[in-house]
Design a protein around this motif. Structure first.
Motif, mmCIF file in Angstrom:
data_model
loop_
_atom_site.group_PDB
_atom_site.id
_atom_site.type_symbol
_atom_site.label_atom_id
_atom_site.label_comp_id
_atom_site.label_asym_id
_atom_site.label_seq_id
_atom_site.Cartn_x
_atom_site.Cartn_y
_atom_site.Cartn_z
ATOM 1 N N GLY A 54 0.822 -1.194 0.000
ATOM 2 C CA GLY A 54 0.000 0.000 0.000
ATOM 3 C C GLY A 54 0.856 1.243 0.000
ATOM 4 N N TYR A 55 0.217 2.398 0.149
ATOM 5 C CA TYR A 55 0.932 3.667 0.119
ATOM 6 C C TYR A 55 1.835 3.792 1.342
ATOM 7 C CZ TYR A 55 1.989 8.593 0.479
ATOM 8 O OH TYR A 55 2.661 9.777 0.602
ATOM 9 N N GLY A 56 3.068 4.253 1.108
ATOM 10 C CA GLY A 56 3.994 4.522 2.198
ATOM 11 C C GLY A 56 4.690 3.311 2.764
ATOM 12 N N VAL A 57 4.431 2.117 2.217
ATOM 13 C CA VAL A 57 5.026 0.891 2.746
ATOM 14 C C VAL A 57 6.506 0.835 2.383
ATOM 15 C CG1 VAL A 57 5.048 -1.623 2.537
ATOM 16 C CG2 VAL A 57 2.874 -0.413 2.751
ATOM 17 N N LEU A 58 7.341 0.499 3.370
ATOM 18 C CA LEU A 58 8.774 0.347 3.164
ATOM 19 C C LEU A 58 9.210 -1.058 3.558
ATOM 20 C CD1 LEU A 58 10.058 3.751 4.612
ATOM 21 C CD2 LEU A 58 9.692 3.156 2.209
ATOM 22 N N SER A 59 10.440 -1.410 3.236
ATOM 23 C CA SER A 59 10.971 -2.730 3.558
ATOM 24 C C SER A 59 11.066 -2.910 5.066
ATOM 25 C CB SER A 59 12.358 -2.919 2.933
ATOM 26 O OG SER A 59 12.307 -2.729 1.545
ATOM 27 N N ARG A 60 10.898 -4.142 5.498
ATOM 28 C CA ARG A 60 10.916 -4.457 6.925
ATOM 29 C C ARG A 60 12.241 -4.034 7.554
ATOM 30 N NH1 ARG A 60 9.731 -9.621 6.500
ATOM 31 N NH2 ARG A 60 7.539 -9.031 6.318
ATOM 32 N N GLY A 61 12.152 -3.326 8.679
ATOM 33 C CA GLY A 61 13.336 -2.823 9.367
ATOM 34 C C GLY A 61 13.660 -1.374 9.050
ATOM 35 N N SER A 62 13.029 -0.806 8.009
ATOM 36 C CA SER A 62 13.282 0.596 7.656
ATOM 37 C C SER A 62 12.856 1.520 8.789
ATOM 38 C CB SER A 62 12.529 0.968 6.376
ATOM 39 O OG SER A 62 13.029 0.256 5.272
ATOM 40 N N ARG A 63 13.559 2.642 8.911
ATOM 41 C CA ARG A 63 13.332 3.575 10.021
ATOM 42 C C ARG A 63 12.936 4.954 9.496
ATOM 43 N NH1 ARG A 63 15.959 2.900 15.075
ATOM 44 N NH2 ARG A 63 16.246 0.687 15.513
ATOM 45 N N ILE A 64 11.954 5.547 10.184
ATOM 46 C CA ILE A 64 11.477 6.883 9.834
ATOM 47 C C ILE A 64 11.541 7.737 11.087
ATOM 48 C CG2 ILE A 64 9.530 8.227 8.963
ATOM 49 C CD1 ILE A 64 8.541 5.583 7.669
ATOM 50 N N PRO A 65 12.220 8.897 11.064
ATOM 51 C CA PRO A 65 12.324 9.725 12.272
ATOM 52 C C PRO A 65 10.980 10.297 12.700
ATOM 53 C CG PRO A 65 13.230 10.871 10.369
ATOM 54 C CD PRO A 65 12.942 9.476 9.916
ATOM 55 N N ASN A 102 14.476 4.908 22.034
ATOM 56 C CA ASN A 102 15.757 5.582 22.264
ATOM 57 C C ASN A 102 16.117 6.535 21.128
ATOM 58 O OD1 ASN A 102 16.300 4.288 24.762
ATOM 59 N ND2 ASN A 102 16.894 2.441 23.662
ATOM 60 N N THR A 103 15.923 6.075 19.889
ATOM 61 C CA THR A 103 16.268 6.920 18.739
ATOM 62 C C THR A 103 15.089 7.744 18.248
ATOM 63 O OG1 THR A 103 15.729 5.179 17.131
ATOM 64 C CG2 THR A 103 17.975 5.215 18.006
ATOM 65 N N LYS A 104 13.887 7.463 18.803
ATOM 66 C CA LYS A 104 12.655 8.154 18.393
ATOM 67 C C LYS A 104 12.423 7.994 16.893
ATOM 68 C CE LYS A 104 12.803 11.454 22.214
ATOM 69 N NZ LYS A 104 13.880 10.700 22.914
ATOM 70 N N GLU A 105 12.378 6.731 16.471
ATOM 71 C CA GLU A 105 12.126 6.396 15.068
ATOM 72 C C GLU A 105 11.041 5.324 14.981
ATOM 73 O OE1 GLU A 105 16.226 6.703 12.640
ATOM 74 O OE2 GLU A 105 16.299 5.401 14.395
ATOM 75 N N LEU A 106 10.230 5.438 13.947
ATOM 76 C CA LEU A 106 9.282 4.373 13.640
ATOM 77 C C LEU A 106 10.001 3.318 12.808
ATOM 78 C CD1 LEU A 106 5.624 4.492 12.850
ATOM 79 C CD2 LEU A 106 7.059 3.437 11.109
ATOM 80 N N VAL A 107 9.776 2.039 13.126
ATOM 81 C CA VAL A 107 10.467 0.932 12.463
ATOM 82 C C VAL A 107 9.428 0.028 11.806
ATOM 83 C CG1 VAL A 107 12.049 -0.999 12.750
ATOM 84 C CG2 VAL A 107 12.287 1.022 14.211
ATOM 85 N N TRP A 108 9.613 -0.214 10.514
ATOM 86 C CA TRP A 108 8.666 -1.047 9.772
ATOM 87 C C TRP A 108 8.793 -2.517 10.162
ATOM 88 C CZ3 TRP A 108 4.485 -0.583 6.910
ATOM 89 C CH2 TRP A 108 4.146 0.699 6.460
ATOM 90 N N LEU A 109 7.638 -3.167 10.444
ATOM 91 C CA LEU A 109 7.579 -4.612 10.690
ATOM 92 C C LEU A 109 6.723 -5.289 9.619
ATOM 93 C CD1 LEU A 109 7.135 -4.547 14.567
ATOM 94 C CD2 LEU A 109 9.245 -4.907 13.274
ATOM 95 N N ASN A 110 5.464 -4.856 9.465
ATOM 96 C CA ASN A 110 4.611 -5.260 8.341
ATOM 97 C C ASN A 110 4.694 -6.752 8.045
ATOM 98 O OD1 ASN A 110 2.850 -5.082 6.206
ATOM 99 N ND2 ASN A 110 4.314 -4.157 4.792
#
Length: 682
Positions: free
Chosen positions: A440-451, A592-600
């Protein structure tokens, strides 16, 4: 154009123009900006009203109200007793009285008037393609997907199948055997057998039995006559084409013998006769049989030679952990390490991740594997841990990783010429294991990080139709390996400014929704022992996601938010969960890093509540980009990494930058292109 195509292209930031009307282009551009914060950067003259409906379908717009319609402010105004009583009354009506006719709402919530929307939001840049351009773009995507050796996700496979059927597309290659098998089963077109070998018939049988009969035990066959004829036709095609790797078939000799008997197979030529006799005979010439025999005799070097000679370097690397754990001398270790050279980059990347990962918490281990596009997890028991022999010493692991990196750099070096890489790509993971993922929209590979920007919060959402109750939950993982559950079972006593829940919507068959707000900084202060958060979705009523309509995602909101609960302008990602399961992991937060991490990830589970099982196995995904990421990948692929995008032949960035004519632009969401580049042989 088929909605499958337009929706998939939307996830790549493209609209498709049908050229039905150009009179409303200005109104369309204004509506896209006003409703969704979408800016059209090319093809503005092609804008048409249908694009508003495409954006609405992909991002959401008229989403059902949650249980607390004034969320989050009204929830925090209620006492713990009021929250609990609301919940009990709602459950009594739904589950005791069996009344799921309409969505329930709070008894105590006061009327709430929303402010006008005035939050900051990120602009979404899109382009508009003509239908002819869209068809060409889809062809590039399909070919990239087919060049990958890994199985495809459901969304990716649906695109490939639909494109083949819609445009009668003759595919030039299909590197993934799982994809070829699925195409063969769904189309019943024997031409796809050209991408398979004789041993892959058992793979076909496995998929057929699971999808058609719900049977995972291939030793107990009960196929319909049409499927027996189909398998016979495939085997005959392979025997006629000469794709007969008989030695590999010995690995599944008992299953082959059962299948040949079940379908009453009659050989069509001499090769087929010899094969049938071999599968029904007593001798077993499997390479793995000789390998295991030598391993049992502690003849490590002989086992390595047998496996590499019979199956190649790829098979040796897949058994590397097992072989190294049995080495008793330095000579054995040296002999193994001298034979791990390969030109298969995906195996190298997988092993680099495995050998570079931090050890799991505790004495027992968790094993993850994927089957039929679902994640399966096995937690090692204490008895299994006591009998364990496959532990590779730390000193040996430290020897292996540098050799794997060196091999990978040799395989990849200099394929792309001059490359510009945005430093932010170091936070994006490579698309290695996407089979269980939703698209879907905005989906990234598993483990990707978004601040997560300061003074912003994450609003995770889910909404659904055609099922009575889907639950959204959050599990906090502590540094010591404990779990803290935030769900419908616990939130009546945990609502705060750090984490707020919209209430458990249990009667939403015609449309229900749930939300969690998380202020990362406030959460960290309130729960200092927590290290990660994991957002989960589960179907409480037991219907798998594949048989209902369920969307999930998150919005990037101001801490002091305004406007509606669901604001499409702030949607950072929205994807449909389609796995044949009742449980899915959405994404996590690194506190700790204040990032969202993709699991999906869709998990093979019938679980109806969250928090009932350990989530420790998810920890490696939170650290994967520290080991391997898109920046490292393209640094290896480049002949030269250049400092300015105007100098590059390939630009890897999500920014709207100037590039020279003919340069290729690759974004973080272009997983298909990355897969093709990762798989390409030198």
């Amino acid at each position: 154009m088929n909605a499958i195509f337009t929706n998939y292209l939307f996830s790549k930031h493209y609209f498709v123009s049908r050229c039905s009307s150009k009179d409303a282009s200005f109104e369309t551009l204004f509506s896209l900006a006003n409703l969704f914060n979408i800016r059209i950067v090319s093809g503005q003259a092609l804008a048409e009203p249908e694009m508003i409906h495409t954006a609405e379908a992909c991002l959401g717009n008229h989403v059902p109200e949650p249980f607390y319609r004034g969320f989050p402010q009204s929830v925090r105004a209620l006492s713990r007793e009021e929250l609990l009583f609301d919940q009990l009354v709602h459950y009594y009506q739904s589950y005791v009285c069996g009344d799921f006719s309409q969505a329930g709402h709070s008894l105590f919530e006061e009327s709430f008037e929303r402010l006008a929307f005035r939050e900051t939001e990120q602009i979404k840049d899109f382009s508009i393609l003509t239908e002819a351009e869209a068809i060409d773009q889809l062809a590039l995507i399909v070919n990239d997907l087919l060049s990958g050796t890994r199985p495809l996700s459901e969304a990716q496979y649906e695109l490939v199948l639909s494109y083949i059927q819609e445009y009668q597309y003759q595919i030039p290659c299909c590197a993934s055997k799982d994809t070829a098998v699925q195409l063969l089963l769904d189309t019943r077109n024997p031409s796809f057998a050209a991408f398979l070998q004789l041993s892959d018939v058992i793979r076909i049988l496995d998929h057929l039995c699971y999808e058609t009969y719900g049977n995972e035990n291939l030793k107990k066959l009960n196929l319909k006559n049409q499927d027996r004829k189909f398998l016979t036709r495939i085997m005959n095609t392979i025997f006629q084409e000469g794709q007969c790797n008989v030695t590999d078939c010995f690995e599944k000799k008992k299953i082959w013998a059962g299948l040949l008997h079940h379908i009453h197979y009659q050989p069509i030529n001499e090769t087929a006769e010899q094969f049938v006799a071999a599968m029904r005979g007593r001798e077993n010439h499997s390479v793995y049989s000789e390998f295991e025999k030598r391993m049992g005799q502690s003849d490590i070097q002989g086992a390595v030679r047998a496996l590499r000679r019979g199956k190649g370097s790829g098979a040796l690397l897949r058994k590397l952990n097992y072989i190294l754990s049995r080495c008793e001398t330095e000579e054995d270790v040296d002999a193994v390490l001298q034979n791990i050279q390969t030109d298969n980059p995906l195996i190298l990347i997988q092993l680099i991740l495995d050998f570079s990962a931090q050890p799991e918490i505790g004495n027992t281990r968790t094993f993850k594997f994927t089957k039929h596009n679902l994640l399966r997890v096995h937690n090692e028991s204490k008895e299994e841990a006591a009998r364990r022999k496959s532990q590779v010493p730390v000193a040996v692991r430290q020897l292996v990783a540098p050799l794997l990196w060196k091999n990978l750099e040799q395989v990849y070096h200099g394929r792309l010429g001059k490359v510009f890489i945005d430093p932010k790509m170091a936070r994006i993971s490579v698309p290695l294991q996407e089979t269980t993922a939703s698209g879907g929209y905005g989906v990234l590979s598993r483990g990707s990080r978004i601040p997560i920007v300061a003074d912003r919060k994450i609003r995770c959402f889910t909404y659904w139709e055609k099922v009575n109750d889907i639950d959204l939950s959050v599990i906090a993982l502590t540094k010591e390996g404990r779990q803290i559950e935030f769900s419908w079972r616990s939130m009546y006593g945990r609502q705060s400014g750090a984490i707020t829940y919209s209430g458990d919507q249990t009667s939403g068959y015609k449309g229900g929704s749930e939300y969690f707000d998380v202020d990362v900084e406030a959460f960290q202060e309130e729960y200092p022992m927590a290290e990660y958060l994991v957002f989960c979705n589960n179907v409480y009523s037991g219907t798998p996601f594949s048989r209902c309509l369920c969307k999930a995602g998150y919005m990037d909101r101001d801490v002091l938010d305004s406007g509606q609960i669901f604001e499409p302008k702030t949607v950072a990602t929205s994807f449909q969960i389609t796995c044949d399961s009742t449980f899915a992991y959405l994404f996590g937060v690194d506190l700790n890093t204040k990032e969202l991490v993709w699991l999906n990830t869709g998990r093979d589970s019938k679980a109806r509540v969250a928090g009932a099982s350990s989530l420790e196995f998810l920890r490696p995904y939170f650290n994967s980009t520290a080991i391997m990421n898109v920046h490292k990948l393209f640094s290896m692929l480049a002949t030269e990494v250049v400092p300015e995008p105007e100098e590059a032949d390939v630009v890897v960035s999500d920014e709207n930058v100037s590039v020279k004519e003919g340069a290729e632009m690759i974004h973080s969401y272009d997983t298909e292109r990355m897969l093709a580049l990762m798989n390409a042989q030198s």
